[in-house]
Design an enzyme around this catalytic site. Structure first.
Site, PDB file in Angstrom:
ATOM      1  N   CYS A 184       7.047  27.716   7.879  1.00  0.00           N
ATOM      2  CA  CYS A 184       6.097  26.665   7.540  1.00  0.00           C
ATOM      3  C   CYS A 184       4.882  27.253   6.835  1.00  0.00           C
ATOM      4  O   CYS A 184       4.266  28.203   7.349  1.00  0.00           O
ATOM      5  CB  CYS A 184       5.663  25.933   8.807  1.00  0.00           C
ATOM      6  N   CYS A 192       1.357  22.707  14.893  1.00  0.00           N
ATOM      7  CA  CYS A 192       1.261  22.753  13.427  1.00  0.00           C
ATOM      8  C   CYS A 192       0.179  21.770  12.972  1.00  0.00           C
ATOM      9  O   CYS A 192       0.263  20.573  13.248  1.00  0.00           O
ATOM     10  CB  CYS A 192       2.595  22.390  12.787  1.00  0.00           C
ATOM     11  N   GLU A 233       9.331 -15.001 -13.051  1.00  0.00           N
ATOM     12  CA  GLU A 233       7.942 -14.572 -12.882  1.00  0.00           C
ATOM     13  C   GLU A 233       7.863 -13.043 -12.933  1.00  0.00           C
ATOM     14  O   GLU A 233       8.726 -12.362 -12.373  1.00  0.00           O
ATOM     15  CB  GLU A 233       7.404 -15.046 -11.524  1.00  0.00           C
ATOM     16  N   CYS A 261       9.693  22.262  10.046  1.00  0.00           N
ATOM     17  CA  CYS A 261       8.868  23.194  10.819  1.00  0.00           C
ATOM     18  C   CYS A 261       9.105  22.946  12.306  1.00  0.00           C
ATOM     19  O   CYS A 261       9.146  21.804  12.766  1.00  0.00           O
ATOM     20  CB  CYS A 261       7.400  22.984  10.475  1.00  0.00           C
ATOM     21  N   LYS A 267       7.251  -9.434 -11.825  1.00  0.00           N
ATOM     22  CA  LYS A 267       7.205  -8.844 -10.480  1.00  0.00           C
ATOM     23  C   LYS A 267       6.024  -7.874 -10.427  1.00  0.00           C
ATOM     24  O   LYS A 267       6.133  -6.712 -10.824  1.00  0.00           O
ATOM     25  CB  LYS A 267       8.515  -8.130 -10.159  1.00  0.00           C
ATOM     26  N   LYS A 279      15.107  -5.438 -11.791  1.00  0.00           N
ATOM     27  CA  LYS A 279      14.267  -4.263 -11.956  1.00  0.00           C
ATOM     28  C   LYS A 279      14.348  -3.700 -13.374  1.00  0.00           C
ATOM     29  O   LYS A 279      15.403  -3.722 -14.008  1.00  0.00           O
ATOM     30  CB  LYS A 279      14.672  -3.175 -10.957  1.00  0.00           C
ATOM     31  N   TYR A 282       2.096 -16.967  -5.873  1.00  0.00           N
ATOM     32  CA  TYR A 282       3.444 -17.193  -6.386  1.00  0.00           C
ATOM     33  C   TYR A 282       4.342 -18.031  -5.470  1.00  0.00           C
ATOM     34  O   TYR A 282       5.447 -18.409  -5.864  1.00  0.00           O
ATOM     35  CB  TYR A 282       4.141 -15.869  -6.720  1.00  0.00           C
ATOM     36  N   CYS A 316       1.595  26.575   9.447  1.00  0.00           N
ATOM     37  CA  CYS A 316       1.384  27.260  10.729  1.00  0.00           C
ATOM     38  C   CYS A 316       2.198  28.535  10.879  1.00  0.00           C
ATOM     39  O   CYS A 316       2.003  29.280  11.848  1.00  0.00           O
ATOM     40  CB  CYS A 316       1.691  26.319  11.893  1.00  0.00           C
ATOM     41  N   ASP A 372       3.395  -5.238  -9.288  1.00  0.00           N
ATOM     42  CA  ASP A 372       3.535  -4.071  -8.430  1.00  0.00           C
ATOM     43  C   ASP A 372       2.251  -3.864  -7.634  1.00  0.00           C
ATOM     44  O   ASP A 372       1.376  -3.086  -8.009  1.00  0.00           O
ATOM     45  CB  ASP A 372       3.848  -2.839  -9.278  1.00  0.00           C
TER      46      ASP A 372
END
Length: 771
Positions: A418, A442, A124, A436, A126, A324, A236, A421, A128
């Site tokens: 960062c 932040c 079948e 950070c 697959k 896959k 399915y 911040c 997504d």
């Protein structure tokens, strides 16, 4: 660390690596659940494979929160939890034709089929999208849920009812009285593109790909929003059912279709591995013209009785596998690098690209993972890069086309502060991500940290979800946890809610009640709610039980913060072959400032300076010991720069370990974290002491492992009950295990228990023992 270093890991390194992998995969699970994944399926599979490899070499180090024990993503606190009648497990992956042949051969061996006996499968596409489990009683749709963690999902019944492909009442009359129908909710590519175009023109949120769009659409609080989204559904499989209605997977699909469900027309019954590969090749060719995204093909043994015999291993069925598709590639120009700050403070670089079509999808951004990846690939702004899209999530940059590099392209310098911040961004030892240190100060982390704080497993504050937290933080009302409790007593702000936000008196009263109800909190919930990195729910419970009270834990945290080992001590301690005894010998050595053995080679100097240190440890020390003054410095580091006694105490708690202990110390080392904690405690009425495990029960002091598809209780319930009775719950079986409680589908752990002579109990036998 690369996969080929697993065989050289020490036990200390393995424990730290498993902690890192568990935290990293938990972060990616949360991102996936929120439809904002950062890495490809292939990269996620690589993390899972590495975790499995380390656990295989060190089975006694399997963590309670190990990714190998989990299926899917955690259940969101904004939806009610729905327990599946039969677990919705993940599939193992095949990546090439050899894997498919091995899969078919394993089935034959397990079923003891001869080479000429037919072995049929159903292949079948697959899809997504997002898996859903829909329960019908007497032919009427009564409940629908996401897959969630495999055992329980989110109740999205109202949203699923808006999808035209899902019947509210089954057609015909041959359906079982009670049945779960499973399938995939997805968005057609053209409808998804049209939605994104309209949303972009209107300045609304757009989605990276159809899968994220489907997931985000199904998790809308308002079903009317979902109703306006172009979602479709393919059935399915079935889950729990009151009566048998088919003998094969092909018959089941035909039954679904007769009951009114769409079934993928490209599903096909075939014989053996050759038939599977033929379907795979055909779908790979047709993939771009299907009109919806698929990322592979699912193969299932056709006979349902054989599926039952084959059962499950770990988190996956033996009778199915997902083959896959390979990644798709294209080239484009890197126009810039943006730094995104995640909820845990991790700085993630994202490439801004000249738009390019990869596998039928226009790509403008790609992940660069971390600063090491940028340096390893030497990616520079202005470069022409090879882009790869795998699994239809954010693509990744594979390589640079060096001959097309501009003459003025400079190496990229990763920020040390960062971008949100301005706090220092540090890179803890052994981690690939820079983080950070701003924490709750932040802005990028604030809402996510507060969501964690009010979440179901932390403070569990009713009526305070993401929507409210965003609104209150944008007004500046909530900047730290204590502000939540201050809000409940701030009449001026509550008046604004009534006047401007449409809150009625009842809504305001409910909000206040929900907040005030948590002014008394258990110690383990408080620790978990603080959101300390590496401190999950189970570790919070272990810390709470060890220290007993908030005052004892708080004092220990502050003391640990004063005894964080220096980077030099950490590097010394992590040397291959360097044991605690070695460090003790180094620390206790009394060395003359003048070199007593000026002519001796380094290895001999080390042997003479530190008698009793074994040869492997000396080999680890030799590269660090350039001369006699450095040897003296190594002795000083071992003596003065190591962890404090309190930090060692925390690390020594069974199930906690040095990584989590260091995280506690670093949390309390930051002044702004201490201020946040003090302000929170001032707003609480009482922190309840931890309940001490019992010592007078039949299982007190025993080590228990749960495996298989438990039917009488959830895995969390089983663990909590066992631990409350004084048992230790482990994730792996060893000769030290006392009991294995095995549900249906028990696999390798059952075999390990039999090998070690461990007592195996059914769920009923276990309940009889503990009751």
């Amino acid at each position: 660390m690369s996969p080929d270093t697993v065989d050289t890991l020490t036990e200390t390194e393995a424990r730290a690596e498993l902690a890192r992998l568990a935290a990293e995969m938990e972060r990616h699970d949360a991102l996936y659940a929120e439809a904002t994944p950062e890495i490809t399926d292939a990269d996620y599979d690589a993390l899972r494979a590495r975790n499995a490899a380390v656990e295989a070499r060190f089975p006694d180090l399997v963590r309670p929160d190990s990714p190998s024990l989990k299926v899917g993503a955690p259940v969101s606190s904004q939806f009610a939890e729905v327990r599946h009648g039969v677990p919705m497990l993940s599939l193992d992956n095949a990546f090439d034709e050899a894997d498919v042949a091995d899969f078919a051969a394993r089935i034959r061996r397990f079923l003891k089929l001869s080479a000429d006996e037919p072995l049929a499968f159903v292949a079948e596409p697959k899809i997504d999208g997002l898996s859903a489990n829909i329960r019908y009683e007497d032919g009427v749709l009564v409940q629908g849920a996401t897959r969630g963690d495999g055992r329980a999902g989110e109740d999205i019944t109202a949203n699923l009812k808006t999808i035209a492909d899902i019947p509210h009442r089954l057609s015909g009359s041959s359906w079982p009285r009670r049945i779960e129908i499973r399938g995939e909710v997805y968005a057609p590519n053209d409808a998804f593109a049209a939605f994104n175009a309209e949303a972009e023109a209107a300045g609304r949120r757009t989605y990276a790909n159809p899968r994220n769009f489907a997931a985000g659409s199904l998790r809308q609080i308002d079903p009317a929003v979902t109703a306006g989204r172009p979602l479709r559904f393919f059935a399915y499989a079935s889950g729990e059912t009151s009566e048998t209605f088919a003998t094969t997977q092909a018959e089941a699909l035909a039954a679904f279709e007769s009951w009114g469900f769409p079934v993928n027309p490209r599903s096909k019954r075939v014989e053996d591995a050759a038939g599977l590969i033929a379907v795979y090749r055909a779908l790979e060719t047709e993939r771009a013209s299907l009109g919806y995204d698929i990322d592979g093909v699912v193969y299932k043994v056709d006979r349902l009785d054989w599926q039952s015999r084959l059962g499950f291993v770990s988190r996956s069925p033996r009778w199915a596998i997902a083959h896959k598709f390979p990644a798709q590639q294209a080239t484009t120009v890197l126009e810039g690098i943006d730094i995104q700050v995640g909820r845990t403070g991790s700085l993630t670089p994202v490439a801004r690209l000249a738009p390019v079509t990869v596998g039928g999808v226009v790509v403008r951004n790609a992940t660069l993972h971390n600063e090491d990846e940028i340096a390893r690939k030497d990616v520079r702004i202005g470069d022409t890069v090879v882009l790869q899209r795998a699994g239809d999530v954010i693509p990744q940059i594979v390589s640079v086309v060096a001959e097309k590099r501009p003459a003025d392209a400079a190496p990229y310098v990763f920020p040390t502060h960062c971008p949100v911040c301005g706090s220092e961004a540090v890179r803890p030892d052994g981690e690939v991500r820079r983080r950070c240190t701003g924490g709750l100060v932040c802005g990028a982390q604030l809402v996510e940290r507060l969501k964690h704080f009010v979440g179901r497993r932390a403070f569990d504050i009713e009526g305070l979800g993401e929507k409210q937290l965003i609104a209150f933080s944008e007004r500046g009302w909530i900047k730290e946890p204590a502000d939540i409790f201050r809000l409940a007593r701030d009449e001026a702000k509550l008046a604004v809610l009534r006047a401007e936000d449409g809150y009625g008196d009842t809504s305001v009263a409910n909000l206040i009640a929900g907040i005030d109800a948590r002014r008394t909190i258990t110690l383990e919930r408080l620790i978990f709610g603080l959101g300390i990195r590496e401190i999950g729910e189970q570790t919070s419970l272990l810390l709470a039980r060890h220290f007993g009270s908030w005052s004892a834990f708080h004092v220990a945290g502050l003391a640990a913060a004063e005894g964080i080992p220096s980077p030099e001590w950490t590097r010394l301690a992590e040397g291959h072959g360097v044991s605690p005894r070695t460090l003790s010998v180094l620390a206790s050595a009394t060395l003359d400032p003048a070199d007593p053995w000026p002519e001796a080679p380094i290895d001999q100097k080390l042997a003479l300076a530190f008698p009793g240190v074994a040869a492997p440890a000396r080999r680890a020390l030799a590269p660090l010991a350039a001369d006699w003054p450095v040897i003296i410095e190594l002795s000083r580091i071992a003596r003065e720069d190591g962890p404090s006694e309190t930090l060692g105490e925390i690390a020594g708690i069974s199930g906690v370990g040095p990584v989590a202990a260091r995280a506690v110390a670093e949390f309390f080392h930051e002044p702004h974290n201490r201020a946040v904690v003090d302000a929170l405690i001032a707003e609480l009425d009482r922190v309840e002491d931890a309940e001490r495990p019992k010592t007078d029960t039949a299982v007190a002091g025993k080590t228990v492992v749960f495996t298989g598809s438990l039917e009488r209780f959830t895995r969390d319930e089983a663990r909590a009950r066992a631990e409350s009775l004084g048992a230790k719950v482990s994730g792996s079986v060893s000769k030290k295990t006392d009991y294995l409680v095995a549900g249906p589908g028990a696999g390798s752990k059952l075999a390990d228990a039999q090998k070690h002579g461990v007592t195996v109990l059914t769920e009923d036998e276990w309940l009889g023992m503990i009751q």
